[in-house]
Design an enzyme around this catalytic site. Sequence first.
Site, PDB file in Angstrom:
ATOM      1  CD  GLN A 133      53.396-162.947   8.755  1.00  0.00           C
ATOM      2  OE1 GLN A 133      54.305-162.682   7.987  1.00  0.00           O
ATOM      3  NE2 GLN A 133      53.476-163.925   9.632  1.00  0.00           N
ATOM      4  N   GLY A 134      50.363-158.759   9.006  1.00  0.00           N
ATOM      5  CA  GLY A 134      50.748-157.614   9.830  1.00  0.00           C
ATOM      6  C   GLY A 134      51.166-158.043  11.221  1.00  0.00           C
ATOM      7  CE1 TYR A 135      50.387-162.463  12.109  1.00  0.00           C
ATOM      8  CE2 TYR A 135      52.243-163.919  12.551  1.00  0.00           C
ATOM      9  CZ  TYR A 135      50.898-163.742  12.289  1.00  0.00           C
ATOM     10  OH  TYR A 135      50.083-164.830  12.202  1.00  0.00           O
ATOM     11  CB  SER A 136      57.428-157.352  11.919  1.00  0.00           C
ATOM     12  OG  SER A 136      57.687-158.711  11.732  1.00  0.00           O
ATOM     13  CB  SER A 156      55.724-159.551   2.295  1.00  0.00           C
ATOM     14  OG  SER A 156      56.922-159.757   2.992  1.00  0.00           O
ATOM     15  CD  GLU A 210      56.467-166.764   8.158  1.00  0.00           C
ATOM     16  OE1 GLU A 210      56.105-166.566   9.323  1.00  0.00           O
ATOM     17  OE2 GLU A 210      56.859-165.879   7.388  1.00  0.00           O
TER      18      GLU A 210
HETATM   19  C1  FAD Z   1      62.047-160.731   3.353  1.00  0.00           C
HETATM   20  C2  FAD Z   1      61.280-160.487   4.595  1.00  0.00           C
HETATM   21  C3  FAD Z   1      59.912-160.517   4.570  1.00  0.00           C
HETATM   22  C4  FAD Z   1      59.184-160.264   5.736  1.00  0.00           C
HETATM   23  N1  FAD Z   1      57.833-160.268   5.650  1.00  0.00           N
HETATM   24  C5  FAD Z   1      57.115-159.973   6.761  1.00  0.00           C
HETATM   25  C6  FAD Z   1      55.704-159.893   6.702  1.00  0.00           C
HETATM   26  O1  FAD Z   1      55.101-160.075   5.649  1.00  0.00           O
HETATM   27  N2  FAD Z   1      55.023-159.599   7.812  1.00  0.00           N
HETATM   28  C7  FAD Z   1      55.656-159.381   9.009  1.00  0.00           C
HETATM   29  O2  FAD Z   1      54.968-159.152   9.987  1.00  0.00           O
HETATM   30  N3  FAD Z   1      56.996-159.438   9.112  1.00  0.00           N
HETATM   31  C8  FAD Z   1      57.743-159.723   8.006  1.00  0.00           C
HETATM   32  N4  FAD Z   1      59.114-159.757   8.092  1.00  0.00           N
HETATM   33  C9  FAD Z   1      59.736-159.427   9.360  1.00  0.00           C
HETATM   34  C10 FAD Z   1      60.466-160.558  10.039  1.00  0.00           C
HETATM   35  O3  FAD Z   1      59.575-161.433  10.647  1.00  0.00           O
HETATM   36  C11 FAD Z   1      61.432-159.925  11.022  1.00  0.00           C
HETATM   37  O4  FAD Z   1      62.387-159.217  10.267  1.00  0.00           O
HETATM   38  C12 FAD Z   1      62.132-160.928  11.888  1.00  0.00           C
HETATM   39  O5  FAD Z   1      61.253-161.570  12.751  1.00  0.00           O
HETATM   40  C13 FAD Z   1      63.258-160.274  12.698  1.00  0.00           C
HETATM   41  O6  FAD Z   1      62.854-159.136  13.365  1.00  0.00           O
HETATM   42  P1  FAD Z   1      63.679-157.763  13.215  1.00  0.00           P
HETATM   43  O7  FAD Z   1      63.830-157.513  11.772  1.00  0.00           O
HETATM   44  O8  FAD Z   1      63.030-156.748  14.048  1.00  0.00           O
HETATM   45  O9  FAD Z   1      65.109-158.075  13.777  1.00  0.00           O
HETATM   46  P2  FAD Z   1      65.550-158.060  15.302  1.00  0.00           P
HETATM   47  O10 FAD Z   1      64.615-158.847  16.104  1.00  0.00           O
HETATM   48  O11 FAD Z   1      65.827-156.663  15.716  1.00  0.00           O
HETATM   49  O12 FAD Z   1      66.904-158.838  15.177  1.00  0.00           O
HETATM   50  C14 FAD Z   1      68.164-158.215  14.864  1.00  0.00           C
HETATM   51  C15 FAD Z   1      69.252-159.209  15.173  1.00  0.00           C
HETATM   52  O13 FAD Z   1      69.213-159.557  16.563  1.00  0.00           O
HETATM   53  C16 FAD Z   1      69.091-160.929  16.736  1.00  0.00           C
HETATM   54  N5  FAD Z   1      68.269-161.243  17.906  1.00  0.00           N
HETATM   55  C17 FAD Z   1      67.095-160.687  18.304  1.00  0.00           C
HETATM   56  N6  FAD Z   1      66.620-161.290  19.390  1.00  0.00           N
HETATM   57  C18 FAD Z   1      67.478-162.274  19.699  1.00  0.00           C
HETATM   58  C19 FAD Z   1      67.531-163.265  20.724  1.00  0.00           C
HETATM   59  N7  FAD Z   1      66.587-163.423  21.654  1.00  0.00           N
HETATM   60  N8  FAD Z   1      68.576-164.113  20.690  1.00  0.00           N
HETATM   61  C20 FAD Z   1      69.541-164.002  19.762  1.00  0.00           C
HETATM   62  N9  FAD Z   1      69.550-163.101  18.788  1.00  0.00           N
HETATM   63  C21 FAD Z   1      68.528-162.246  18.757  1.00  0.00           C
HETATM   64  C22 FAD Z   1      68.430-161.413  15.450  1.00  0.00           C
HETATM   65  O14 FAD Z   1      68.699-162.778  15.196  1.00  0.00           O
HETATM   66  C23 FAD Z   1      69.073-160.530  14.418  1.00  0.00           C
HETATM   67  O15 FAD Z   1      70.316-161.029  14.059  1.00  0.00           O
HETATM   68  C24 FAD Z   1      59.854-159.989   6.942  1.00  0.00           C
HETATM   69  C25 FAD Z   1      61.235-159.965   6.962  1.00  0.00           C
HETATM   70  C26 FAD Z   1      61.956-160.183   5.806  1.00  0.00           C
HETATM   71  C27 FAD Z   1      63.431-160.106   5.875  1.00  0.00           C
END
Ligand code: FAD
Lengths: 397, 346
Positions: free
Chosen positions: A126-129, A161, A244
């Site tokens: 899944q290429g989202y983040s 992932s 999801e």
């Molecule tokens: C095990 C694992 C597997 C994953 N697999 C995939 C994958 O296959 N494909 C993919 O695309 N992504 C994947 N991800 C990414 C995942 O979707 C993101 O990590 C997640 O959406 C959070 O984004 P970030 O890591 O950039 O954190 P950030 O968005 O930078 O967040 C950092 C902190 O700030 C807080 N925060 C941010 N915005 C707000 C807000 N508006 N209000 C309150 N708090 C806020 C968050 O809650 C967090 O505590 C995976 C992540 C993990 C941990």
Amino acid sequence: MDLTLSPEYAAFRDQVAETLKANAHLAPGPDDKGLKHPKRLAWQEFLIREGLTARTIPTEFGGYGAEPDILKSRIIAEEFARSGVPRPLAGQGISMLVPTLLELGTPEQKEAYIERTLKGELIWCQGYSEPGAGSDLAALRTRAVEDEDDFVINGQKIWTSTARQADMMFCLVRTDPNAKKHHGITYILFPMDTPGIEVRPLVDMTGSANFNEVFFTDVRVPKSGVVFEVNKGWQVANATLTHERGMLGDPNATKARFIELVELMKVETVNGQRLIDNPVLRDRLMTLQAEVYAMQANGLRITTNSLKGEAAGLAGLVVKLQGCELNHQIAALAIDALGELGILYEEGEHLRSGGAWQWRYMYDLGLIIGGGTAQIQKNIIAERGLGMPREPRLARS
Amino acid sequence: MEFGLLEDQVMLQETVRRFVAEEVSLDLVRQIAEGEIQVAETLAEKLTALGLDGLLVPEKDGGSGLGVLDAALVQECFGYGIVPARFLSNSVAAYALRDSGSSIMNDITNNDARFGIALNDFLSRRDGSGLSIRDEAVSGASLMAMDVARSTHLLFLANDTVRIGQVGSAEQVKTIDRTREFSEVTITSFEQQFTGAEIEKTFAVACILLAADTLGAAQCMLDKAVAYAGDRQQFGRVIGSFQAVKHLCAEMAAKLEPARALIWHAAHALDVQDDEALAMAFLAKAHMAEVGTFIAKTSTEVHGGMGFTDLVGLHYWYKRIGVNRQIMGAPMALRELAAQQQGLVA
Ligand SMILES: Cc1cc2nc3c(=O)[nH]c(=O)nc-3n(C[C@H](O)[C@H](O)[C@H](O)COP(=O)(O)OP(=O)(O)OC[C@H]3O[C@@H](n4cnc5c(N)ncnc54)[C@H](O)[C@@H]3O)c2cc1C
């Protein structure tokens, strides 16, 4: 309130239980690692044939082709939990992409991908983040520019992932940089061996590289990979995210974990005393059992809502937050109960349950973050569930 | 399979909810809490007229023949409005009497019998508490009997059985919660022939109803927090637009919603005599106490200084939840009981 199963469903449940029990020896064991291990694929094929997974997916796409029946799906999930027999495959391709394609894919896309994905032959990532687009996913910048019948992609994904094992990616790219941020995104599928894609593993807390960085340099992919319409990718992605979040809070999976924990505490001893005989640990176990019961009941309520075509409201919105937190607490109690044996990792003769609890204690924290962080879930519960103001919003003067 | 409320149950709750909204203002509860007996009696008459006291009495014995789930739905409404009502005690008594064929059941329905209950000693017998029967006489006292004032009968626990008797002395004890009455009681006489339903089952019904009371009270506190947060302004914004506040509300809702499903499930399990019913009832009360305590504290915090005052009266809910937590089984004791029930205690 009527929790009895009609004779038809009771018979169905017995049959499912019987099938799982009689064929448990076919299931892959803990040593059969690797996403495409022949035993895993064989088990998956068996489960599809028996209608125990891919149940409502049409036979023309490799599914079992049964009429949708939420109750039967629930019974199957419960029986997997009760029996402890390994569950069907459930990667991102099966759980997220397949439902999306069934809903919005072209006939060619359905034909090309669904069956092979279900059988475990085609692995997806899944290429989202992106580095600059996590919780704020719509801020993504990976750019795709039209060039005749192709898109040419440049940019970077992160936290992807299984990108190294994956054959294909379902990806969100920016196709219109001038549109408002939710309107210029496209959802597109392409093979991971397309020239210009570079995957670099990212080691996570568990010590393995469960996710990766993916770099795109002039990656040329055919437009036929677009799902639904160009610049309508946000809608497509939202369809996937719903699947999801349902997957991440499944109370039957939680119950199966809980049952394992009770068993562990009944057999494992410290100072000659079973763990369950320690009143403090027992109290924590009962605290968690009450929560497991609550999430089970909440799940039954949601099932009934779906059967009746009603929205589940708050009961549905809280599942990802509560379910993932509860899974982590179950793992945390197992680790505390194991004490010094709970710090052993990966190998060694004193490792219990193959080290599964240690791994879960870490990985389940990842799932609290992935798929929409706990904080984002709270925003959703407050805004959509309780009708609280979105922010920032000025006070009424 | 259907996990949800029947239309009749939704209507029952709607009726009681409307009654509470129209008849039981905070002002009225305050007067009762401050000891205005006349006000309490007028409310008691109106509650009697609602005709709910025989809800758990079988139809053949003159009651409505409904189940524990229905009773829990009613009690939830009373918790929501912190209503001083004898419904809980009457319902537990009706349940204990159910299979006895006793004519007292008919009296409960008609309000000729009004019950207090003294079951607290089952799980937690403090020094100086405990009733026992020897040579056809009851000795000892029970602390923390509920709804004794103006009652005609007492449902009590002695020698591990549920009994019905007459109160000898009753001394009201002062608790944090003035919306309900608690007393230290002795027994003068009791029905020699009668033993009620098993204490575990009777106690489980009390657990469910106390949990339902907390569910209602906690829901009300959450609603009040959300409403207040949508109204109160600071820094030029409604405070509900601050995430710190919003997340507190989300956490309350996230804990409360599954707890509601648990109480429905546990109540239903008792009605259909499911194998897991007792463990589930004990855990439901323990869990609801934890969730309720969290919400009582958190909602108060969302209200800022106003939450701490007597002005908005939020403390009445806070205290009601606090009492429900400790009375008839504090969480830890209930969890141990649930573990015993499942054979997990050596
Ligand atoms: C095990 C694992 C597997 C994953 N697999 C995939 C994958 O296959 N494909 C993919 O695309 N992504 C994947 N991800 C990414 C995942 O979707 C993101 O990590 C997640 O959406 C959070 O984004 P970030 O890591 O950039 O954190 P950030 O968005 O930078 O967040 C950092 C902190 O700030 C807080 N925060 C941010 N915005 C707000 C807000 N508006 N209000 C309150 N708090 C806020 C968050 O809650 C967090 O505590 C995976 C992540 C993990 C941990």
